[in-house]
Write a protein that holds these residues in place. Structure first.
Motif, short mmCIF file in Angstrom:
data_model
loop_
_atom_site.label_atom_id
_atom_site.label_comp_id
_atom_site.label_asym_id
_atom_site.label_seq_id
_atom_site.Cartn_x
_atom_site.Cartn_y
_atom_site.Cartn_z
N ARG A 26 0.81 -1.21 0.00
CA ARG A 26 0.00 0.00 0.00
C ARG A 26 0.85 1.26 0.00
N ARG A 29 0.97 4.05 -2.78
CA ARG A 29 0.04 5.17 -2.94
C ARG A 29 0.63 6.49 -2.46
N TRP A 52 2.54 11.49 -6.10
CA TRP A 52 1.76 10.41 -5.49
C TRP A 52 0.29 10.47 -5.88
N ARG A 71 -0.99 7.06 -13.43
CA ARG A 71 -1.02 6.04 -12.40
C ARG A 71 -2.45 5.76 -11.98
N ASN A 73 -3.81 4.35 -8.54
CA ASN A 73 -3.44 3.92 -7.20
C ASN A 73 -4.29 2.75 -6.70
N TYR A 76 -2.35 -0.10 -7.91
CA TYR A 76 -0.92 -0.06 -7.58
C TYR A 76 -0.06 -0.07 -8.84
#
Length: 123
Positions: A26, A29, A52, A71, A73, A76
């Protein structure tokens, strides 16, 4: 955090590829993420970076307007969409996570690395 890059291949000039980098854990993230590349006999160089949240991106001048980093999140995963590929884009592409300090274009600032995925652009 372990990173696994995929999506490379051999294509002709002008083609497109999408690289993916899946992270374990995790903590992904909260990390900024980046792509670097390394051609045979050359240093590893910065390609693109994303913060992020996915709200801020940066690119090397050589790929600006052709490559796009993004990305997800929830998965992942960080992506690198590469359009209008050129022979000079041929390299082993690496994803990296968790930069520390600046400049983020410096590979030594990144704490986690995946194995590379090969991109070859040739006619």
């Amino acid at each position: 955090v372990q990173l696994q890059a995929s999506g490379g291949g051999s294509v002709q000039p002008g083609a497109s590829l999408r690289l993916s980098c899946v992270a374990s854990g995790r903590a992904f993230r909260s990390y900024s993420m980046a792509w670097f590349r390394q051609a045979p006999g050359k240093d590893r160089t910065f390609v693109a970076r994303i913060d992020w949240a996915g709200s801020s991106t940066s690119y090397a001048d050589s790929v600006k307007d052709r490559f796009s980093i993004s990305r997800d999140n929830s998965k992942y995963t960080v992506y690198l969409n590469m359009n209008n590929l050129k022979p000079e884009d041929t390299a082993l592409y690496y994803c990296a996570g968790q930069s520390s300090g600046s400049p983020f274009q410096d590979p030594s600032r990144w704490g986690y690395w995946g194995r590379g995925t090969q991109v070859t652009v040739s006619s």
